[in-house]
Design a protein around this motif. Structure first.
Motif, PDB file in Angstrom:
ATOM      1  N   LEU A 285      48.432  20.230  42.465  1.00 42.46           N
ATOM      2  CA  LEU A 285      48.523  19.028  43.309  1.00 42.46           C
ATOM      3  C   LEU A 285      48.731  17.776  42.460  1.00 42.46           C
ATOM      4  N   ASN A 286      48.012  17.690  41.355  1.00 44.31           N
ATOM      5  CA  ASN A 286      48.167  16.539  40.466  1.00 44.31           C
ATOM      6  C   ASN A 286      49.584  16.464  39.911  1.00 44.31           C
ATOM      7  N   ALA A 287      50.123  17.608  39.486  1.00 43.51           N
ATOM      8  CA  ALA A 287      51.496  17.637  38.962  1.00 43.51           C
ATOM      9  C   ALA A 287      52.494  17.270  40.059  1.00 43.51           C
ATOM     10  N   TRP A 288      52.255  17.762  41.280  1.00 42.51           N
ATOM     11  CA  TRP A 288      53.128  17.475  42.420  1.00 42.51           C
ATOM     12  C   TRP A 288      53.149  15.971  42.673  1.00 42.51           C
ATOM     13  N   SER A 289      51.971  15.382  42.644  1.00 41.80           N
ATOM     14  CA  SER A 289      51.838  13.945  42.861  1.00 41.80           C
ATOM     15  C   SER A 289      52.579  13.156  41.782  1.00 41.80           C
ATOM     16  N   LEU A 290      52.387  13.523  40.534  1.00 43.47           N
ATOM     17  CA  LEU A 290      53.058  12.824  39.441  1.00 43.47           C
ATOM     18  C   LEU A 290      54.575  12.955  39.517  1.00 43.47           C
ATOM     19  N   ALA A 291      55.051  14.127  39.866  1.00 48.92           N
ATOM     20  CA  ALA A 291      56.498  14.368  39.916  1.00 48.92           C
ATOM     21  C   ALA A 291      57.162  13.664  41.095  1.00 48.92           C
TER      22      ALA A 291
ATOM     23  N   THR B 136      62.505  14.067  46.190  1.00 50.89           N
ATOM     24  CA  THR B 136      62.990  14.045  44.807  1.00 50.89           C
ATOM     25  C   THR B 136      64.433  14.540  44.727  1.00 50.89           C
ATOM     26  N   GLY B 137      64.891  15.232  45.783  1.00 52.39           N
ATOM     27  CA  GLY B 137      66.232  15.795  45.758  1.00 52.39           C
ATOM     28  C   GLY B 137      66.324  17.099  44.985  1.00 52.39           C
ATOM     29  N   LEU B 138      65.176  17.645  44.598  1.00 52.61           N
ATOM     30  CA  LEU B 138      65.171  18.873  43.808  1.00 52.61           C
ATOM     31  C   LEU B 138      65.017  20.108  44.689  1.00 52.61           C
ATOM     32  N   THR B 139      65.626  21.192  44.256  1.00 52.28           N
ATOM     33  CA  THR B 139      65.415  22.492  44.899  1.00 52.28           C
ATOM     34  C   THR B 139      64.019  22.985  44.539  1.00 52.28           C
ATOM     35  N   THR B 140      63.563  24.022  45.219  1.00 57.07           N
ATOM     36  CA  THR B 140      62.255  24.572  44.877  1.00 57.07           C
ATOM     37  C   THR B 140      62.245  25.075  43.431  1.00 57.07           C
ATOM     38  N   ARG B 141      63.335  25.669  42.994  1.00 51.00           N
ATOM     39  CA  ARG B 141      63.411  26.179  41.613  1.00 51.00           C
ATOM     40  C   ARG B 141      63.344  25.037  40.597  1.00 51.00           C
ATOM     41  N   ALA B 142      64.147  23.997  40.804  1.00 51.43           N
ATOM     42  CA  ALA B 142      64.164  22.870  39.867  1.00 51.43           C
ATOM     43  C   ALA B 142      62.824  22.127  39.875  1.00 51.43           C
ATOM     44  N   PHE B 143      62.232  21.988  41.059  1.00 51.50           N
ATOM     45  CA  PHE B 143      60.947  21.311  41.158  1.00 51.50           C
ATOM     46  C   PHE B 143      59.865  22.125  40.449  1.00 51.50           C
ATOM     47  N   ALA B 144      59.886  23.423  40.627  1.00 57.14           N
ATOM     48  CA  ALA B 144      58.921  24.299  39.957  1.00 57.14           C
ATOM     49  C   ALA B 144      59.013  24.130  38.443  1.00 57.14           C
TER      50      ALA B 144
ATOM     51  N   ARG C 274      60.061  21.510  36.873  1.00 55.02           N
ATOM     52  CA  ARG C 274      59.597  20.167  36.534  1.00 55.02           C
ATOM     53  C   ARG C 274      58.070  20.114  36.443  1.00 55.02           C
ATOM     54  N   ILE C 275      57.380  20.803  37.354  1.00 54.86           N
ATOM     55  CA  ILE C 275      55.917  20.704  37.344  1.00 54.86           C
ATOM     56  C   ILE C 275      55.246  21.865  36.608  1.00 54.86           C
ATOM     57  N   GLY C 276      56.037  22.785  36.100  1.00 50.16           N
ATOM     58  CA  GLY C 276      55.492  23.842  35.259  1.00 50.16           C
ATOM     59  C   GLY C 276      54.836  24.997  35.989  1.00 50.16           C
ATOM     60  N   VAL C 277      55.371  25.332  37.162  1.00 48.45           N
ATOM     61  CA  VAL C 277      54.862  26.480  37.918  1.00 48.45           C
ATOM     62  C   VAL C 277      56.045  27.353  38.311  1.00 48.45           C
ATOM     63  N   SER C 278      55.767  28.490  38.915  1.00 47.03           N
ATOM     64  CA  SER C 278      56.843  29.374  39.358  1.00 47.03           C
ATOM     65  C   SER C 278      57.434  28.863  40.677  1.00 47.03           C
ATOM     66  N   GLN C 279      58.649  29.297  40.960  1.00 46.91           N
ATOM     67  CA  GLN C 279      59.267  28.956  42.239  1.00 46.91           C
ATOM     68  C   GLN C 279      58.436  29.514  43.393  1.00 46.91           C
ATOM     69  N   ALA C 280      57.843  30.682  43.191  1.00 52.79           N
ATOM     70  CA  ALA C 280      57.000  31.285  44.225  1.00 52.79           C
ATOM     71  C   ALA C 280      55.796  30.403  44.525  1.00 52.79           C
TER      72      ALA C 280
END
Length: 106
Positions: free
Chosen positions: A45-51, A12-20, A22-28
């Motif tokens: 997992l479902n959010a990860w798949s969708l994103a 996706t080209g996203l950092t862990t922070r930006a990806f977190a 996007r999917i509504g979870v913490s960077q941790a």
């Protein structure tokens, strides 16, 4: 599973922070999942798949879904999935809902 999660996020080209975000979870949560530190919840997992546009089955097992399963779910013919999994050029993941690229545009 962590390596597959990382590969999908990196596509996706996203950092862990930006990806977190996007999917509504913490960077941790993202970091722990990618490092296999914690069991990943189904909703994550479902959010990860969708994103990322990567099938949950591949994220979990490393096996691409069968063409029958993809056809029944209304997904692509498997070409995009195989391209993402194999890292083919031009295989930017797309959202299964919008058809638009899941890659973050700055």
């Amino acid at each position: 599973m962590g390596d597959r999660l990382r590969k999908a996020r990196q596509m996706t080209g996203l950092t862990t922070r930006a990806f977190a975000e996007r999917i509504g979870v913490s960077q941790a949560t993202v970091t722990n999942a990618e490092n296999d530190n914690n069991k990943v919840r189904r909703i994550t997992l479902n959010a990860w798949s969708l994103a990322t546009g990567v099938p949950v089955e591949w994220l979990e097992t490393g096996n691409a879904p069968s063409a029958e399963a993809e056809g029944a779910s209304g997904a692509d013919d498997g070409t995009r999935t195989r391209n993402i999994l194999l890292g083919s050029p031009g295989s930017s993941p797309t959202s299964p809902h919008t058809g638009r690229s899941a890659r973050h545009e700055p």
